[in-house]
Write a protein that holds these residues in place. Structure first.
Motif, PDB file in Angstrom:
ATOM      1  N   GLN A  33      46.450  38.115  32.701  1.00 22.02           N
ATOM      2  CA  GLN A  33      45.288  39.062  32.890  1.00 22.02           C
ATOM      3  C   GLN A  33      44.031  38.617  32.627  1.00 22.02           C
ATOM      4  N   ILE A  34      44.021  37.466  31.679  1.00 28.09           N
ATOM      5  CA  ILE A  34      42.563  36.841  31.574  1.00 28.09           C
ATOM      6  C   ILE A  34      42.341  36.040  32.915  1.00 28.09           C
ATOM      7  N   LEU A  35      43.236  35.626  33.373  1.00 26.78           N
ATOM      8  CA  LEU A  35      43.085  34.771  34.861  1.00 26.78           C
ATOM      9  C   LEU A  35      42.659  35.934  35.785  1.00 26.78           C
ATOM     10  N   GLY A  36      43.627  37.005  36.063  1.00 26.60           N
ATOM     11  CA  GLY A  36      43.379  37.960  36.897  1.00 26.60           C
ATOM     12  C   GLY A  36      42.025  38.569  36.696  1.00 26.60           C
ATOM     13  N   GLY A  37      41.685  39.178  35.686  1.00 30.30           N
ATOM     14  CA  GLY A  37      40.167  39.505  35.481  1.00 30.30           C
ATOM     15  C   GLY A  37      39.235  38.576  35.857  1.00 30.30           C
ATOM     16  N   LEU A  38      39.497  37.389  35.511  1.00 29.01           N
ATOM     17  CA  LEU A  38      38.466  36.310  35.862  1.00 29.01           C
ATOM     18  C   LEU A  38      38.320  36.268  37.424  1.00 29.01           C
ATOM     19  N   GLY A  39      39.369  36.066  38.014  1.00 24.97           N
ATOM     20  CA  GLY A  39      39.095  35.874  39.619  1.00 24.97           C
ATOM     21  C   GLY A  39      38.556  37.088  40.341  1.00 24.97           C
ATOM     22  N   VAL A  40      39.044  38.407  39.689  1.00 26.68           N
ATOM     23  CA  VAL A  40      38.295  39.595  40.298  1.00 26.68           C
ATOM     24  C   VAL A  40      36.896  39.735  40.020  1.00 26.68           C
ATOM     25  N   ALA A  41      36.689  39.705  38.884  1.00 24.80           N
ATOM     26  CA  ALA A  41      35.011  39.854  38.351  1.00 24.80           C
ATOM     27  C   ALA A  41      34.104  38.915  39.056  1.00 24.80           C
ATOM     28  N   THR A  42      34.668  37.660  38.849  1.00 24.63           N
ATOM     29  CA  THR A  42      34.025  36.589  39.463  1.00 24.63           C
ATOM     30  C   THR A  42      33.436  36.787  40.859  1.00 24.63           C
ATOM     31  N   ALA A  43      34.418  36.994  41.945  1.00 24.52           N
ATOM     32  CA  ALA A  43      34.303  37.329  43.423  1.00 24.52           C
ATOM     33  C   ALA A  43      33.511  38.556  43.583  1.00 24.52           C
ATOM     34  N   VAL A  44      33.804  39.626  43.057  1.00 21.22           N
ATOM     35  CA  VAL A  44      33.296  40.947  43.255  1.00 21.22           C
ATOM     36  C   VAL A  44      32.052  41.364  42.833  1.00 21.22           C
ATOM     37  N   ALA A  45      31.527  40.561  41.852  1.00 24.07           N
ATOM     38  CA  ALA A  45      30.157  40.541  41.529  1.00 24.07           C
ATOM     39  C   ALA A  45      28.971  40.167  42.363  1.00 24.07           C
ATOM     40  N   LEU A  46      29.555  39.493  43.751  1.00 23.46           N
ATOM     41  CA  LEU A  46      28.567  39.167  44.505  1.00 23.46           C
ATOM     42  C   LEU A  46      29.091  39.537  45.855  1.00 23.46           C
ATOM     43  N   ALA A  47      30.245  40.512  45.883  1.00 22.04           N
ATOM     44  CA  ALA A  47      30.627  41.025  47.308  1.00 22.04           C
ATOM     45  C   ALA A  47      29.732  41.874  48.017  1.00 22.04           C
ATOM     46  N   GLY A 162      38.135  38.160  31.136  1.00 23.25           N
ATOM     47  CA  GLY A 162      37.761  37.805  32.388  1.00 23.25           C
ATOM     48  C   GLY A 162      36.679  38.685  32.962  1.00 23.25           C
ATOM     49  N   ALA A 163      36.943  39.863  32.543  1.00 20.52           N
ATOM     50  CA  ALA A 163      35.701  40.833  33.188  1.00 20.52           C
ATOM     51  C   ALA A 163      34.408  40.646  32.562  1.00 20.52           C
ATOM     52  N   VAL A 164      34.387  40.251  31.562  1.00 20.94           N
ATOM     53  CA  VAL A 164      32.960  39.908  30.900  1.00 20.94           C
ATOM     54  C   VAL A 164      32.581  38.389  31.487  1.00 20.94           C
ATOM     55  N   LEU A 165      33.338  37.565  31.339  1.00 24.28           N
ATOM     56  CA  LEU A 165      32.998  36.144  31.730  1.00 24.28           C
ATOM     57  C   LEU A 165      32.611  35.917  33.309  1.00 24.28           C
ATOM     58  N   GLY A 166      33.285  36.845  34.100  1.00 27.72           N
ATOM     59  CA  GLY A 166      33.416  36.626  35.586  1.00 27.72           C
ATOM     60  C   GLY A 166      32.062  36.877  36.237  1.00 27.72           C
ATOM     61  N   PRO A 167      31.139  38.007  35.808  1.00 28.49           N
ATOM     62  CA  PRO A 167      29.877  38.107  36.382  1.00 28.49           C
ATOM     63  C   PRO A 167      28.931  36.882  36.310  1.00 28.49           C
TER      64      PRO A 167
END
Length: 426
Positions: A33-47, A162-167
């Motif tokens: 979940q940490i990895l999955g949340g990071l993958g989603v949040a990092t990319a979607v931030a700039l979508a 992941g959701a907090v770190l990603g953006p």
């Protein structure tokens, strides 16, 4: 003591028996979940920025995120069908693999300047969010009924990291791959691909024995599971929901609370910007909202186990009603908007955790995977429609009326839940 599972399931129980399996499943799902949340949040931030660059207009900026939401909804059913037949490990591994492929398609679309290809890639990328959502149900497979909500909430909580770190790492991630000729706004999707591949590999290697198959084997050994594999079909899942009033309450609660949260959340940055808020303040408000969504989910799980699923669903409805009242009447008072968005996340957490536990409680073991996939399809489809309509409501009537309509959406959730409470007391 270690030994084979009933009915010829090949993965043995480790030393420590079922308790050790629960711990291993829980820890594997938390890391994924940490990895999955990071993958989603990092990319979607700039979508949205990437969609605007490729599409050449602000009007199409939101279509990338919309495509991802649609992909999450539509892919929920095939992944659920895969899990129903072959277990969580195969289904979750496949979901992360599809998401990784979607990230590569997005990068190719950005390099080629193809907007239709971008939308296809974003839809496939939504499989990552589908995997993240389905993981909460995997946590419930082997959990003791008295601790089922807490097991779900622990996995939901792990998404916070992941959701907090990603953006915050999206921009550095984009710059780090510029030397490959990848557009900066598409760089995070390349990172997302790598993260999803690691998450999928983790699932394939560590989610053993499979929690869903193990739960079924133990149910058969205890004489509590009946029927054939045909009862694990999606049609049977729909029949199981239709036959269970509690399952219908749970499904309504999950879909209703998620739709209210998404509909209000997506238009709040627009409202804040219209009242003079800068990017930093908007980011702070959204961060508080994310904290409300995930950070307090263990509390919601504990409450759902101790005081009951229906009570926590009603508490979630009350929190969401307060949130819409605060946000809808803020009218430029940023602190009030922030409080409203925090409560919006908190109410969503209560509804999702308690609703997911109630749904799992309410249907037979053979149909659970199918019912859970159906739940995610309905939940994401309703939220996608709500998010799309929210912009039209704000344009025509204003942000305040959006919150009024969102609060009205809670009425059937509250009514069905209260009716269920009355029935149980009788």
């Amino acid at each position: 003591m270690a030994g084979p599972l009933p009915d010829g399931i090949s993965d043995p129980l480790p030393a420590g028996g079922l308790a050790a399996v629960r711990r291993r499943v829980q820890s594997t799902l938390v890391v994924s979940q940490i990895l999955g949340g990071l993958g989603v949040a990092t990319a979607v931030a700039l979508a949205p920025m990437l969609a605007e660059d490729i599409g050449g207009s602000e009007a199409v900026a939101g279509l990338a995120s919309t495509a991802s939401v649609i992909g999450t909804a539509l892919l929920s059913l095939p992944f659920a069908a895969l899990m129903a037949r072959h277990g969580r490990r195969v289904g979750l591994t496949t979901a992360y693999a599809v998401a990784a492929l979607g990230g590569l398609v997005v990068v190719a679309a950005a390099t080629a300047g193809s907007f239709p290809l971008l939308l296809v890639g974003m839809a496939a990328f939504g499989a990552g969010n589908s995997a993240n959502l389905q993981a909460r149900f995997a946590a419930a497979d082997l959990a003791e009924p008295a601790h089922r909500a807490r097991a779900i909430s622990t996995v939901v909580w792990a998404t916070t990291i992941g959701a907090v770190l990603g953006p915050n790492i999206a921009a550095p991630a984009g710059k780090s791959v510029a030397w490959l000729g990848v557009p900066e706004a598409a760089g995070p999707f390349l990172w997302g691909t790598g993260v999803f591949l690691v998450a999928g590999l983790l699932m394939h290697m560590m989610l053993r024995p499979d929690p869903l198959l193990t739960a079924r084997a133990l149910a058969r050994a205890g004489g509590t599971e009946e029927g054939s594999g045909g009862e694990r079909s999606l049609r049977a899942g729909l029949a199981a929901v239709t036959a269970s009033p509690s399952a219908r309450v749970a499904l309504t609660a999950i879909a209703g609370t998620h739709t209210v949260m998404v509909s209000v959340m997506v238009m709040t940055p627009v409202d804040l910007g219209g009242h003079g808020a800068g990017v930093e303040l908007i980011g702070l408000v959204i961060s508080g909202h994310i904290m409300g969504m995930y950070a307090f989910s263990p509390l919601m799980g504990t409450l759902a186990d101790r005081v009951g699923r229906l009570s926590v669903i009603l508490a979630g409805v009350a929190l969401l009603a307060c949130a819409t009242a605060l946000a809808g009447t803020a009218n430029g008072h940023h602190a009030q908007s922030a409080a409203g968005l925090f409560l919006l996340g908190l109410g969503w957490s209560a509804g999702l955790v308690a609703g997911s536990a109630l749904l799992t409680d309410s249907v037979p073991q053979p149909a659970r995977a199918a019912v859970q996939g159906l739940s995610d399809l309905i939940m994401n489809s309703a939220a996608g429609i709500g998010g799309a309509l929210s912009g039209l409501v704000v344009a025509q009537a204003g942000y305040g009326w959006l919150n009024v309509l969102a609060a009205a959406t809670l009425v059937p959730v509250a009514a069905l839940t209260l009716l269920s409470v009355v029935r149980r007391r009788k």
